[in-house]
Design a protein around this motif. Sequence first.
Motif, PDB file in Angstrom:
ATOM      1  N   VAL A 171       0.838  -1.202   0.000  1.00  0.00           N
ATOM      2  CA  VAL A 171       0.000   0.000   0.000  1.00  0.00           C
ATOM      3  C   VAL A 171       0.872   1.251   0.000  1.00  0.00           C
ATOM      4  N   ALA A 172       1.885   1.290   0.857  1.00  0.00           N
ATOM      5  CA  ALA A 172       2.748   2.472   0.949  1.00  0.00           C
ATOM      6  C   ALA A 172       3.534   2.686  -0.341  1.00  0.00           C
ATOM      7  N   ASP A 173       4.106   1.610  -0.884  1.00  0.00           N
ATOM      8  CA  ASP A 173       4.910   1.738  -2.104  1.00  0.00           C
ATOM      9  C   ASP A 173       4.099   2.301  -3.265  1.00  0.00           C
ATOM     10  N   VAL A 174       2.886   1.807  -3.439  1.00  0.00           N
ATOM     11  CA  VAL A 174       2.033   2.280  -4.532  1.00  0.00           C
ATOM     12  C   VAL A 174       1.531   3.698  -4.242  1.00  0.00           C
ATOM     13  N   SER A 175       1.167   3.961  -2.992  1.00  0.00           N
ATOM     14  CA  SER A 175       0.616   5.272  -2.633  1.00  0.00           C
ATOM     15  C   SER A 175       1.620   6.396  -2.843  1.00  0.00           C
ATOM     16  N   ARG A 176       2.898   6.110  -2.650  1.00  0.00           N
ATOM     17  CA  ARG A 176       3.933   7.133  -2.860  1.00  0.00           C
ATOM     18  C   ARG A 176       3.940   7.650  -4.296  1.00  0.00           C
ATOM     19  N   GLN A 177       3.487   6.829  -5.223  1.00  0.00           N
ATOM     20  CA  GLN A 177       3.517   7.176  -6.647  1.00  0.00           C
ATOM     21  C   GLN A 177       2.267   7.934  -7.104  1.00  0.00           C
ATOM     22  N   GLU A 178       1.286   8.047  -6.241  1.00  0.00           N
ATOM     23  CA  GLU A 178       0.019   8.662  -6.639  1.00  0.00           C
ATOM     24  C   GLU A 178       0.138  10.173  -6.765  1.00  0.00           C
ATOM     25  N   ASP A 179      -0.674  10.712  -7.660  1.00  0.00           N
ATOM     26  CA  ASP A 179      -0.757  12.147  -7.840  1.00  0.00           C
ATOM     27  C   ASP A 179      -1.201  12.787  -6.529  1.00  0.00           C
ATOM     28  N   GLY A 180      -0.450  13.760  -6.056  1.00  0.00           N
ATOM     29  CA  GLY A 180      -0.807  14.468  -4.833  1.00  0.00           C
ATOM     30  C   GLY A 180      -0.126  13.937  -3.589  1.00  0.00           C
ATOM     31  N   SER A 181       0.525  12.778  -3.686  1.00  0.00           N
ATOM     32  CA  SER A 181       1.238  12.232  -2.536  1.00  0.00           C
ATOM     33  C   SER A 181       2.591  12.923  -2.408  1.00  0.00           C
ATOM     34  N   ILE A 182       2.768  13.688  -1.352  1.00  0.00           N
ATOM     35  CA  ILE A 182       4.045  14.341  -1.094  1.00  0.00           C
ATOM     36  C   ILE A 182       4.964  13.373  -0.360  1.00  0.00           C
ATOM     37  N   SER A 183       4.427  12.678   0.625  1.00  0.00           N
ATOM     38  CA  SER A 183       5.153  11.584   1.268  1.00  0.00           C
ATOM     39  C   SER A 183       4.135  10.622   1.877  1.00  0.00           C
ATOM     40  N   TYR A 184       4.537   9.371   1.936  1.00  0.00           N
ATOM     41  CA  TYR A 184       3.649   8.314   2.432  1.00  0.00           C
ATOM     42  C   TYR A 184       4.560   7.252   3.031  1.00  0.00           C
ATOM     43  N   GLU A 185       4.704   7.293   4.341  1.00  0.00           N
ATOM     44  CA  GLU A 185       5.676   6.439   5.020  1.00  0.00           C
ATOM     45  C   GLU A 185       4.971   5.451   5.953  1.00  0.00           C
ATOM     46  N   LEU A 186       5.566   4.273   6.043  1.00  0.00           N
ATOM     47  CA  LEU A 186       5.072   3.228   6.931  1.00  0.00           C
ATOM     48  C   LEU A 186       6.140   2.941   7.974  1.00  0.00           C
ATOM     49  N   PHE A 187       5.731   2.896   9.224  1.00  0.00           N
ATOM     50  CA  PHE A 187       6.629   2.607  10.339  1.00  0.00           C
ATOM     51  C   PHE A 187       6.050   1.473  11.177  1.00  0.00           C
ATOM     52  N   VAL A 188       6.928   0.824  11.941  1.00  0.00           N
ATOM     53  CA  VAL A 188       6.496  -0.147  12.939  1.00  0.00           C
ATOM     54  C   VAL A 188       7.092   0.303  14.266  1.00  0.00           C
ATOM     55  N   ASP A 189       6.330   0.159  15.322  1.00  0.00           N
ATOM     56  CA  ASP A 189       6.790   0.556  16.648  1.00  0.00           C
ATOM     57  C   ASP A 189       7.945  -0.343  17.086  1.00  0.00           C
ATOM     58  N   ARG A 190       9.019   0.257  17.556  1.00  0.00           N
ATOM     59  CA  ARG A 190      10.206  -0.509  17.966  1.00  0.00           C
ATOM     60  C   ARG A 190       9.909  -1.500  19.086  1.00  0.00           C
ATOM     61  N   SER A 191       9.020  -1.154  19.971  1.00  0.00           N
ATOM     62  CA  SER A 191       8.742  -2.017  21.113  1.00  0.00           C
ATOM     63  C   SER A 191       7.469  -2.845  20.948  1.00  0.00           C
ATOM     64  N   ASP A 192       6.778  -2.654  19.836  1.00  0.00           N
ATOM     65  CA  ASP A 192       5.516  -3.368  19.619  1.00  0.00           C
ATOM     66  C   ASP A 192       5.385  -3.696  18.134  1.00  0.00           C
ATOM     67  N   PRO A 193       5.866  -4.876  17.708  1.00  0.00           N
ATOM     68  CA  PRO A 193       5.869  -5.212  16.277  1.00  0.00           C
ATOM     69  C   PRO A 193       4.475  -5.416  15.672  1.00  0.00           C
ATOM     70  N   ALA A 194       3.454  -5.310  16.478  1.00  0.00           N
ATOM     71  CA  ALA A 194       2.089  -5.428  15.954  1.00  0.00           C
ATOM     72  C   ALA A 194       1.474  -4.068  15.638  1.00  0.00           C
ATOM     73  N   LEU A 195       2.177  -2.988  15.957  1.00  0.00           N
ATOM     74  CA  LEU A 195       1.639  -1.647  15.734  1.00  0.00           C
ATOM     75  C   LEU A 195       2.344  -0.990  14.548  1.00  0.00           C
ATOM     76  N   PHE A 196       1.579  -0.763  13.483  1.00  0.00           N
ATOM     77  CA  PHE A 196       2.075  -0.119  12.272  1.00  0.00           C
ATOM     78  C   PHE A 196       1.504   1.286  12.200  1.00  0.00           C
ATOM     79  N   VAL A 197       2.343   2.231  11.768  1.00  0.00           N
ATOM     80  CA  VAL A 197       1.930   3.631  11.732  1.00  0.00           C
ATOM     81  C   VAL A 197       2.214   4.198  10.339  1.00  0.00           C
TER      82      VAL A 197
END
Length: 98
Positions: A27-53
């Motif tokens: 989702v993030a990789d494709v979204s970065r290429q969309e018209d109007g996307s300035i940035s679109y980043e995906l992160f995971v919490d260092r202490s909680d691998p089940a939480l994506f931001v």
Amino acid sequence: MSEVFIVVGLRAKVGKEEELRRDLKIVADVSRQEDGSISYELFVDRSDPALFVFVEHWASQEQRDKHHNEGPHIQHFHEKGAKNVDRTEFAFFLDRVD
């Protein structure tokens, strides 16, 4: 048109962290290429691998809405990948303070 900033936290279902990571990365990789996307980043919490931001920056609300409502990769995620999401932890729609 004014810029839009969004921060969303998704919690993976127990045991589905890697599947969700894979799907969200697409989702993030494709979204970065969309018209109007300035940035679109995906992160995971260092202490909680089940939480994506996601941290999103869009040129306008209209372009973000088009992404969210019409993007085939988003529709595919909702049909196939969302099954690995336990819940949305938070969703912030932000305006920059100047």
